[in-house]
Scaffold this motif. Structure first.
Motif, PDB file in Angstrom:
ATOM      1  N   THR A   1      -3.740   2.743 -41.956  1.00 10.31           N
ATOM      2  CA  THR A   1      -3.420   1.333 -42.241  1.00 10.31           C
ATOM      3  C   THR A   1      -4.430   0.753 -43.228  1.00 10.31           C
TER       4      THR A   1
ATOM      5  N   ASN B   1       7.528   1.059 -25.108  1.00  8.44           N
ATOM      6  CA  ASN B   1       6.866   1.938 -26.071  1.00  8.44           C
ATOM      7  C   ASN B   1       7.912   2.513 -27.026  1.00  8.44           C
TER       8      ASN B   1
ATOM      9  N   THR C   1     -10.483 -12.112 -32.561  1.00  9.20           N
ATOM     10  CA  THR C   1      -9.695 -11.300 -31.639  1.00  9.20           C
ATOM     11  C   THR C   1      -9.544 -11.994 -30.291  1.00  9.20           C
TER      12      THR C   1
ATOM     13  N   PHE D   1      -5.825   5.105 -31.361  1.00  7.63           N
ATOM     14  CA  PHE D   1      -5.186   5.851 -32.453  1.00  7.63           C
ATOM     15  C   PHE D   1      -6.019   5.725 -33.735  1.00  7.63           C
TER      16      PHE D   1
ATOM     17  N   VAL E   1      -4.056   5.988 -37.016  1.00  9.51           N
ATOM     18  CA  VAL E   1      -3.258   4.809 -37.390  1.00  9.51           C
ATOM     19  C   VAL E   1      -4.158   3.768 -38.069  1.00  9.51           C
TER      20      VAL E   1
ATOM     21  N   GLU F   1      -2.580   2.533 -25.737  1.00  4.68           N
ATOM     22  CA  GLU F   1      -1.564   2.873 -24.738  1.00  4.68           C
ATOM     23  C   GLU F   1      -2.192   3.446 -23.475  1.00  4.68           C
TER      24      GLU F   1
ATOM     25  N   ASP G   1      -6.951  -2.551 -30.085  1.00  4.59           N
ATOM     26  CA  ASP G   1      -6.857  -3.723 -29.215  1.00  4.59           C
ATOM     27  C   ASP G   1      -7.513  -3.364 -27.874  1.00  4.59           C
TER      28      ASP G   1
ATOM     29  N   PHE H   1      -6.592 -14.689 -29.808  1.00  6.77           N
ATOM     30  CA  PHE H   1      -5.219 -14.332 -29.429  1.00  6.77           C
ATOM     31  C   PHE H   1      -5.159 -13.612 -28.090  1.00  6.77           C
TER      32      PHE H   1
ATOM     33  N   GLY I   1       0.466  -7.110 -33.201  1.00  7.41           N
ATOM     34  CA  GLY I   1      -0.319  -6.064 -33.854  1.00  7.41           C
ATOM     35  C   GLY I   1       0.552  -4.919 -34.328  1.00  7.41           C
ATOM     36  N   ILE I   2      -0.096  -3.788 -34.650  1.00  6.19           N
ATOM     37  CA  ILE I   2       0.661  -2.611 -35.051  1.00  6.19           C
ATOM     38  C   ILE I   2       0.507  -1.526 -33.982  1.00  6.19           C
ATOM     39  N   GLY I   3       1.433  -0.588 -33.971  1.00  4.17           N
ATOM     40  CA  GLY I   3       1.401   0.453 -32.954  1.00  4.17           C
ATOM     41  C   GLY I   3       2.755   0.594 -32.283  1.00  4.17           C
ATOM     42  N   ASN I   4       2.792   1.343 -31.197  1.00  3.94           N
ATOM     43  CA  ASN I   4       4.064   1.648 -30.539  1.00  3.94           C
ATOM     44  C   ASN I   4       4.516   0.617 -29.518  1.00  3.94           C
ATOM     45  N   LEU I   5       3.588  -0.230 -29.053  1.00  9.80           N
ATOM     46  CA  LEU I   5       3.968  -1.189 -28.008  1.00  9.80           C
ATOM     47  C   LEU I   5       4.688  -2.389 -28.634  1.00  9.80           C
TER      48      LEU I   5
ATOM     49  N   ILE J   1      -9.154  -3.729 -39.207  1.00  8.57           N
ATOM     50  CA  ILE J   1      -8.108  -3.075 -38.426  1.00  8.57           C
ATOM     51  C   ILE J   1      -8.782  -2.425 -37.219  1.00  8.57           C
TER      52      ILE J   1
ATOM     53  N   ILE K   1       0.003 -13.738 -36.560  1.00  4.76           N
ATOM     54  CA  ILE K   1      -1.375 -13.275 -36.371  1.00  4.76           C
ATOM     55  C   ILE K   1      -2.350 -13.968 -37.331  1.00  4.76           C
TER      56      ILE K   1
ATOM     57  N   LYS L   1      -8.007 -10.096 -38.573  1.00  2.00           N
ATOM     58  CA  LYS L   1      -8.127  -9.063 -37.537  1.00  2.00           C
ATOM     59  C   LYS L   1      -6.733  -8.537 -37.217  1.00  2.00           C
ATOM     60  N   MET L   2      -6.519  -7.248 -37.426  1.00  2.00           N
ATOM     61  CA  MET L   2      -5.221  -6.659 -37.099  1.00  2.00           C
ATOM     62  C   MET L   2      -5.398  -5.685 -35.926  1.00  2.00           C
ATOM     63  N   PRO L   3      -4.879  -6.052 -34.738  1.00  2.00           N
ATOM     64  CA  PRO L   3      -5.049  -5.165 -33.591  1.00  2.00           C
ATOM     65  C   PRO L   3      -4.079  -3.978 -33.630  1.00  2.00           C
ATOM     66  N   VAL L   4      -4.575  -2.819 -33.227  1.00  7.59           N
ATOM     67  CA  VAL L   4      -3.732  -1.626 -33.088  1.00  7.59           C
ATOM     68  C   VAL L   4      -3.579  -1.362 -31.587  1.00  7.59           C
ATOM     69  N   ALA L   5      -2.335  -1.265 -31.134  1.00  8.37           N
ATOM     70  CA  ALA L   5      -2.063  -1.157 -29.693  1.00  8.37           C
ATOM     71  C   ALA L   5      -2.735   0.068 -29.080  1.00  8.37           C
TER      72      ALA L   5
ATOM     73  N   LYS M   1      -8.409 -16.132 -36.344  1.00  6.09           N
ATOM     74  CA  LYS M   1      -9.465 -15.405 -37.045  1.00  6.09           C
ATOM     75  C   LYS M   1     -10.207 -14.483 -36.100  1.00  6.09           C
TER      76      LYS M   1
END
Lengths: 210, 323
Positions: B279, A189, A148, B272, B275, B303, B138, A151, A85-89, B135, A142, B297-301, A146
């Motif tokens: 996106t 992170n 969530t 977030f 974000v 925290e 997660d 995955f 996915g996207i983000g800091n992790l 988007i 990804i 489906k695009m997961p956003v982390a 299809k």
């Protein structure tokens, strides 16, 4: 003539009716529907055997990675980390050699060979959860999923393989002072990498001669 | 005579084709100016969705598009009107926060039929064939991390209560499933009550007050969002149990980030919204430039925020200087 017409009409009706109705066993229909559903356990097992294990030699040495993260974190993340996915992790596939310093109930502390830092590295032996193993190689796309939950379930199944197949190989026998080699996955992170304590989710751990 | 009629027909057909092409060229010429991006949001009566909508619009403007925010006021009928208006007004893409996972699908399909791509933000629709991309936070993985921290904080044993959000909302169950995927592995942790409080602070306070009558010996409360965590904490204060019961939330609201600093609440999952919104706007921009293969489906982390790392965070995001 009328009788012939009636007979022909009847035959037509019977033929149409026969071809309009199909009977199938309910079990077969249900089985076909299930077969189309995503099988996370099978996907995870195939990924483990055909993608993850053959690519363990691509893991970055954890001591070297620690030095790179200290010197230029962005470069280390760009070159070695992955995430679905996207983000800091972000997640890294790592390997190393070291000595078991402490064996705790939930993890073991490892002193890495060639490590110049005093940071704590632990190998998890209890809490095997999260997406580290699924994401660390960067080999899963990804767009293959299809839903969530598909995955999410892949992560859960990979972690189950570790709990059932990997941990029993070393957890019952490992002791302080053992020399080991390991390959595993770590989460970090990107916005504020914490190098003081790195937890490794084990994929392969071997006790080796000192 | 017949030949003359045929020639007339050919002329008429040619004229018609020219007319169609010229009007289509004119419409392309009109669109060659500034493309328009609609932001359709479930409600502007909640700060979370205001941040989401305004960030999406601001990012789209920054990318060079004309934008307008449509408020659906949590009403699927009004949302349908918003879609029709946006399509009729010639918007080229829709950044969308749905009011209802099932009820919003037809609206997205209408836009798709009109050739307008839809990018869902924060909430999903129950179809993988309607939106161009979705988007989403997660939630599941965020609650796996929260569940792991919960087990560690509880030392693998104790009685706890789960307060759920709206039972019809996918996010409610993704959070609950993620949490239980970890916590249920430990038989020493016993859920003595599970009840919905609709993501509402006051309802959560009432729900926990009544649960405490039946189960005064609980050790922890896991709440499906931060508003409910704040309500649960208030109920514990009123019952004189605030120091004995650990409260866990989800969202990363400013109130709860401050409560974690003050050691009133143990942890939360930081989402977030900015974000997600940015996106979605970037995806629309990429779509206009020719990209078509977006992940469904695009997961956003999400925290984990605890008393150890809370200083890195502010409400719904990281502190300045952090991403």
């Amino acid at each position: 003539m009328k009788a012939v017409k009636y007979i022909i009409a009847l035959v037509v009706i019977v033929v149409v009716a026969y071809n309009s109705i199909y009977f199938k066993k309910l079990d077969e229909v249900k089985a076909a529907a299930t077969a189309k559903e995503f099988n996370a356990a099978q996907y995870a097992q195939d990924f483990w055997n055909n993608e993850l294990i053959p690519n363990l030699n691509k893991a970055v040495d954890l001591s070297q990675l620690s030095s790179m993260l200290s010197a230029d974190a962005n470069r280390a993340f760009d070159n070695y980390s992955h995430a679905l996915g996207i983000g800091n992790l972000r997640y890294f596939l790592v390997s190393g050699k070291g000595i078991v310093a402490v064996v705790n109930d939930d993890d073991m502390v490892v002193t890495l060979r060639d490590d110049t830092t005093t940071f704590v590295r632990t190998i998890a032996t209890e809490f095997i959860f999260g997406n580290a193993v699924r994401d660390a190689t960067g080999l899963i796309n990804i767009n293959e999923f299809k839903n969530t939950m598909d995955f999410n379930n892949v992560s859960a199944e990979l972690n189950r393989i570790i709990r059932e197949k990997v941990l029993p190989q070393f957890k019952p026998v490992i002791k302080k002072g053992d020399a080991i080699t390991f390959t595993g996955a770590i989460e970090m992170n990107k916005a504020h990498p914490d190098l003081s304590h790195i937890e490794i989710v084990p994929i392969d751990v071997k006790i080796v001669p000192r | 005579m017949k030949r003359l009629a045929a020639i007339k027909n050919v002329f008429a057909a040619t004229a018609l084709i020219c007319l169609v092409f010229s009007s289509s060229c004119q419409s392309d010429a009109a669109n060659d100016g500034k493309k328009k991006v609609a932001v359709i949001v479930s409600t502007l009566n909640n700060p979370w969705f205001v941040v989401l909508a305004q960030t999406a619009a601001a990012k789209a403007q920054l990318l060079g598009y004309e934008t307008k925010i449509f408020d659906s006021q949590n009403n699927t009928a009004l949302e349908a009107d918003n879609f029709e208006n946006a399509i009729a007004s010639g918007y080229n893409a829709i950044l969308f926060n749905p009011t209802d996972a099932d009820g919003s699908v037809t609206n997205v399909l209408k836009a798709k039929a009109a050739g307008v791509p839809v990018f869902c933000m924060d909430r999903e629709v129950n179809s993988t064939e309607a939106a161009t991309s979705q988007i989403l936070s997660d939630n599941y993985s965020g609650c796996v991390a929260l569940g792991k921290y919960f087990v560690e904080a509880m030392n693998k044993k104790g009685n706890y209560v789960e307060i759920l959000g709206l039972v019809g909302d996918n996010n409610t169950w993704n959070r609950s499933k993620g949490f239980h995927s970890v916590v249920d592995v430990y038989p020493g942790l016993k859920m003595v009550a599970q009840q919905s409080a609709d993501f509402d602070r006051n309802k959560a306070m009432d729900v926990l007050e009544s649960i405490l009558q039946a189960h005064p010996d609980i050790n922890a409360v896991f709440c499906g969002n931060d508003a409910m965590a704040s309500g649960a904490y208030q109920a514990l204060v009123a019952a004189g149990k605030a120091n004995d019961v650990k409260v866990f939330g989800f969202d990363g609201s400013e109130d709860v980030v401050n409560a974690i600093k003050e050691k009133k609440i143990v942890a939360t999952g930081m989402q977030f919204p900015k974000v997600m919104a940015e996106t979605a706007a970037e995806y629309a921009d990429e779509y206009f430039k020719g990209k078509k293969d977006f992940p469904q489906k695009m997961p956003v982390a999400v925290e984990l925020v605890t008393q150890q790392n809370v200083d890195d965070y502010t409400g719904y995001g990281k502190k300045e200087g952090n991403k």
